[in-house]
Scaffold this motif. Structure first.
Motif: not given
Length: 540
Positions: A231-259
């Protein structure tokens, strides 16, 4: 560190002139290129929010990242920090004190309710009312009728004209008022929110480009799942299907997942990888200046830190810290020593403010100042700095503590909290009995935004309960200026007071350090360090 200054909208008001924000567009940001799928879910790092997701009670980055994705305010800020109309059709004034705001027609929340003038006015009144104890109430201080002493359920400075129009009257002319309106405190709320505001905070209904993926989308201390809001009609139209934001316990953990290819985009790199991540990810990495300031706060309520003794000890601690050394060794080019309380990417920044020499490393001067304080009242105890252990702060906190030990001859250490939410709750509840790390990721690109919300008397992010009437007056005078240079001159004068009082110890300016996987494209990090998630495309 390359510095790119972000220009606040320069507002010069002629006697019969008018300021108008209208008709702004940002082009087709929703297009999906050949390499991407409009249904693919983007994964990224985040933090468990401190509080339920009510816009006026969220003043930290974990919750803010979510709110900015599921709500749409009157405006939003593009990658460079320039305002672009979102829900607003126009924002007009002839005197910078009386504003008429018109909302675009046919805008809705994700439950089908219309976005109206009341959606904004009711939400702002709720945020401003003393009895509701909202963390961001300070942002409504400029509106006529706001009070810190008496509960005002409906501000007389907010008047609904019709379904799509409302008027705002400020207590004085403030020409940068429209620029603030992209911050989450000014987001609208649907009528259904008032049925049970606490329940709403656990399952918020917004009007932005994304929405929660049904009941249970927010898995506390784990992640939150967002999908596209059709229903959003504004200028920030998503070019993807969604966003999952993961609450990592440490930055090392998120970086390891990126790698390992298990997360798509991260906007924090652990200290252990700052020297290598750009080589590893190449053109899929970023190290750019952002509107981020870091410090630690020493509340005056702590023993030895009030009055003349406290002033001497704060100056001693500041001079005992070798910011350049820590920036080079710990951050490896991802930070630069602070010279003020704001950010070098913001118009008006200066390294020539009188009193700034208190930030210069001088171990001998630090010892002398500490001795002067001891003559008033001998030091006892251990100096500690509180921080959240899940945020990659241990290395610099330990480095600062070691410098204080060596240069002042005192016991000093870190005081870790397991999670960001636990740490922030201890700070906002005034339960913490040590100094604690503080920082600021700008809400909108202005010098004032680094000063008023953090150090203004009774401000929502004034975690050290600092109060100086002369400082407050200079902020008020700066806001009333209609020329940007004149306003910034007042804000710089206000910083002279901060250098003397040191309610917080400035440390450094941070860059945004991030990287992304081979699966995603069109990744851009904004002026405030947050990726523009709606632009990102991903292959299935």
């Amino acid at each position: 560190m390359k510095i790119k200054r972000i220009g606040v909208v320069a507002i010069a008001l002629a006697a019969a002139g008018a300021l108008t924000l209208s008709g702004c567009t940002s082009g087709d940001t929703g297009a999906t290129d050949e390499s991407g799928s409009s249904t693919a879910i983007i994964t990224t790092n985040g933090n468990e929010p401190q509080n339920p997701l009510i816009p006026t009670n969220t003043n930290e980055v974990g919750g803010g990242k979510i709110l900015d994705s599921i709500f749409a305010g009157l405006i939003f800020y593009d990658a460079d920090g320039a305002p672009v109309n979102d829900m607003a059709e126009s924002i007009e004034t002839e005197d910078a004190q009386h504003y008429t705001i018109k909302i675009k027609a046919d805008q809705t929340f994700s439950n089908g309710e219309p976005v109206t003038a009341n959606s904004f006015v009711d939400a702002w009144n709720y945020g401003a009312a003393l009895d509701n104890a909202q963390l961001s109430s300070y942002f409504f201080e400029s509106i006529e009728g706001f009070s810190y002493d008496v509960n005002v359920p409906e501000l007389p400075g907010l008047v609904v004209v019709d379904d799509l129009t409302f008027e705002v009257t400020l207590s004085q002319p403030e020409s940068d008022f429209p620029l603030r309106l992209g911050y989450s405190a000014f987001f609208p709320l649907p009528e259904s929110a008032w049925e049970d505001i606490e329940a709403f905070g656990e399952n918020p209904i917004g009007n932005g480009p994304y929405m929660l993926d049904g009941e249970g989308a927010w898995k506390h201390n784990e992640k939150i799942d967002l999908v596209v809001n059709p229903d959003y009609q504004g200028p920030r139209q998503p070019a993807n299907g969604g966003l999952d934001i993961i609450f990592y316990a440490t930055q090392d953990a998120s970086y390891a997942d990126l790698q390992g290819g298990n997360v798509d985009v991260v906007d924090q790199i652990p200290p252990s990888a700052l020297g290598t991540y750009e080589d590893e990810f190449g053109d899929r990495s970023v190290n750019q200046a952002a509107a981020i300031f870091q410090s630690f706060t020493i509340p005056a309520r702590l023993p030895h830190f009030s009055g003349e003794e406290g002033e001497l000890r704060r100056a001693a601690i500041s001079k005992a810290i070798n910011r350049e050394e820590i920036s080079d060794v710990i951050f490896e080019g991802a930070a630069s020593a602070a010279h003020d309380f704001t950010s070098p990417v913001i118009d008006g920044y200066s390294e020539e403010i009188p009193g700034a020499d208190v930030l210069e490393f001088d171990a001998d001067a630090a010892k002398d100042l500490w001795a002067e304080a001891d003559a008033i009242s001998p030091w006892t105890g251990t100096f500690q700095i509180g921080y959240n252990a899940d945020g990659g702060h241990q290395a610099w906190v330990d480095a600062v503590a070691n410098q204080l030990k060596n240069n002042l001859g005192i016991e000093a250490s870190g005081n870790p909290f397991p999670t960001f939410a636990e740490f922030r709750t201890s700070v906002t509840d005034r339960a913490i009995q040590t100094a604690f790390r503080t920082g600021w990721q700008a809400d909108y690109p202005s010098l004032f935004n680094f000063l008023g919300p953090i150090y203004g008397t009774d401000a929502g992010s004034n975690d050290g309960d600092y109060s100086n009437p002369e400082f407050d007056t200079l902020l008020t005078e700066g806001l009333a200026e209609t020329e940007l240079d004149a306003a910034n001159a007042k804000f710089q004068q206000a910083q002279e007071i901060l250098f003397k009082d040191l309610p917080a110890i400035p440390l450094w300016y941070r860059t945004v350090n991030g990287a992304w996987s081979e699966q995603v494209e069109n990744v851009q990090y904004g002026w405030n360090s947050v990726p523009l998630y709606y632009q990102i495309t991903k292959s299935e």
